[in-house]
Design a protein around this motif. Structure first.
Motif, short mmCIF file in Angstrom:
data_model
loop_
_atom_site.label_atom_id
_atom_site.label_comp_id
_atom_site.label_asym_id
_atom_site.label_seq_id
_atom_site.Cartn_x
_atom_site.Cartn_y
_atom_site.Cartn_z
N ASN A 82 5.31 -12.69 43.64
CA ASN A 82 5.04 -12.98 42.23
C ASN A 82 5.68 -14.28 41.80
OD1 ASN A 82 3.64 -10.61 42.02
ND2 ASN A 82 5.35 -9.43 41.17
N SER B 121 -4.76 -18.44 31.88
CA SER B 121 -5.36 -17.09 31.89
C SER B 121 -5.12 -16.41 33.22
CB SER B 121 -6.86 -17.19 31.62
OG SER B 121 -7.10 -17.77 30.36
N ILE C 194 -1.49 -15.32 33.46
CA ILE C 194 -1.25 -14.11 32.67
C ILE C 194 -1.81 -12.89 33.37
CG2 ILE C 194 -1.86 -12.94 30.51
CD1 ILE C 194 -1.78 -15.70 29.15
N TRP C 195 -3.02 -13.01 33.92
CA TRP C 195 -3.65 -11.87 34.61
C TRP C 195 -2.83 -11.44 35.82
CZ3 TRP C 195 -5.45 -11.07 39.56
CH2 TRP C 195 -6.18 -9.89 39.75
N HIS D 16 0.34 -11.96 36.31
CA HIS D 16 1.60 -11.37 35.82
C HIS D 16 1.38 -9.92 35.38
CE1 HIS D 16 5.47 -11.01 33.83
NE2 HIS D 16 4.83 -10.57 32.75
N ASN D 17 0.32 -9.70 34.58
CA ASN D 17 0.04 -8.35 34.10
C ASN D 17 -0.30 -7.40 35.24
OD1 ASN D 17 0.46 -9.16 31.48
ND2 ASN D 17 -1.70 -9.47 31.01
N TRP D 18 -1.08 -7.89 36.19
CA TRP D 18 -1.43 -7.07 37.36
C TRP D 18 -0.19 -6.67 38.14
CZ3 TRP D 18 -0.72 -8.32 42.57
CH2 TRP D 18 -1.29 -7.44 43.49
N SER D 19 0.70 -7.65 38.33
CA SER D 19 1.94 -7.41 39.07
C SER D 19 2.83 -6.41 38.34
CB SER D 19 2.68 -8.72 39.28
OG SER D 19 3.94 -8.49 39.87
N GLU D 20 2.94 -6.60 37.00
CA GLU D 20 3.76 -5.69 36.19
C GLU D 20 3.21 -4.26 36.26
OE1 GLU D 20 6.60 -6.11 34.12
OE2 GLU D 20 6.77 -7.86 35.40
N HIS D 21 1.89 -4.15 36.17
CA HIS D 21 1.27 -2.82 36.22
C HIS D 21 1.49 -2.17 37.57
CE1 HIS D 21 -2.15 -0.03 36.92
NE2 HIS D 21 -1.84 0.36 35.71
N GLU E 41 5.03 -1.09 37.80
CA GLU E 41 5.21 0.03 36.88
C GLU E 41 4.73 1.34 37.50
OE1 GLU E 41 4.27 -0.18 32.36
OE2 GLU E 41 2.46 0.62 33.34
N THR F 106 3.97 5.54 30.57
CA THR F 106 3.40 4.71 31.64
C THR F 106 2.66 5.56 32.66
OG1 THR F 106 5.48 4.80 32.91
CG2 THR F 106 5.19 2.95 31.39
#
Length: 254
Positions: A9, A57, A60-61, A63-68, A71, A155
């Motif tokens: 990441n 974009s 951000i995608w 980052h969000n994918w990695s966070e999810h 999680e 979550t």
């Protein structure tokens, strides 16, 4: 594995930042180019802006994918640990139900003693040896409480499972504990009554005389496990198994 993901990441984020810097500089350079025609500069500038927007974009995608993903790894660890906690609760509750069957026999016998009939001494001694004992569920709650207090319970992506878990820990267990506290209070009342009124604790017949008084018979009768107490223990097993089944469906090979 988690460290490797975090490293990847960081690499992706660094690459995205470098691309943003590169294209931002390029866009500013285009605007400052006095040799190119205005329409040519405008076209190139818009292209660079579009690239920058796309890069942002994408960043951000990613980052969000990695966070999810991270999680859900935490959720998996939690749920598999929770399954072990629930299995332990089920095992202990089944043992408690067996103990209540013994208490039913014990207090049915004691409450049925007749002060005008000499009891079997061995039966009396055995009954007295168990009279001071008690049982209650010690649920494995720390994992759930920690996950809940950390604000992570939502979550879990399976809403039905989330509701089952919340119902188990915030409704089923507290309801059982209310009944257990009543039973334990009655147990304390009986033992306090015996302690206060028996003169010779080595003499079972002295205890017999105390227990066959109207109050003694009343106190022993109240300790025969009542249907609600049994049903609430059974509810723990039923609701815990519902959660375990859903976790097994989510992670069938775990």
């Amino acid at each position: 594995m988690l460290v490797a993901i975090l490293n990847n990441n960081l690499i992706l984020n660094n690459m995205a930042e470098q691309e943003l810097i590169k294209h931002t500089k390029k866009a500013l350079k285009i605007l400052g180019d006095k040799k190119s025609a205005i329409w040519h500069k405008l076209g190139d500038f818009i292209l660079e802006i579009a690239i920058i927007v796309f890069a942002i974009s994408l960043s951000i995608w990613v980052h969000n994918w990695s966070e999810h993903k991270n999680e859900q790894k935490v959720v998996k660890i939690f749920l598999l640990g929770l399954k072990a906690d629930l299995q332990a609760d089920v095992t202990e509750t089944k043992e408690i139900l067996g103990t209540y069957q013994q208490y039913k026999k014990l207090y049915t016998y004691l409450s049925g003693l007749d002060k005008n009939k000499i009891p079997n001494k061995d039966s009396l001694k055995t009954a007295f040896s168990y009279m001071a004992s008690y049982t209650f569920l010690r649920p494995h709650e720390s994992r759930f409480n920690g996950f809940l207090s950390a604000g992570k319970i939502m979550t879990i992506e399976n809403d039905s499972l989330t509701q089952n878990i919340l119902n188990y820990y915030q409704n089923v267990l507290p309801t059982l504990q209310t009944s257990e506290q009543v039973w334990l209070s009655k147990n304390t009342s009986l033992n306090d009554y015996v302690t206060d009124n028996v003169k010779d604790f080595e003499n079972d017949m002295d205890k017999f005389q105390v227990l066959t008084t109207p109050k003694g018979k009343h106190l022993t009768k109240r300790l025969i496990p009542w249907p609600q107490l049994i049903e609430r223990n059974k509810a723990v097993i039923v609701e815990a198994n519902k959660i375990i089944t859903k976790i097994n469906k989510m992670y069938p090979k775990q």
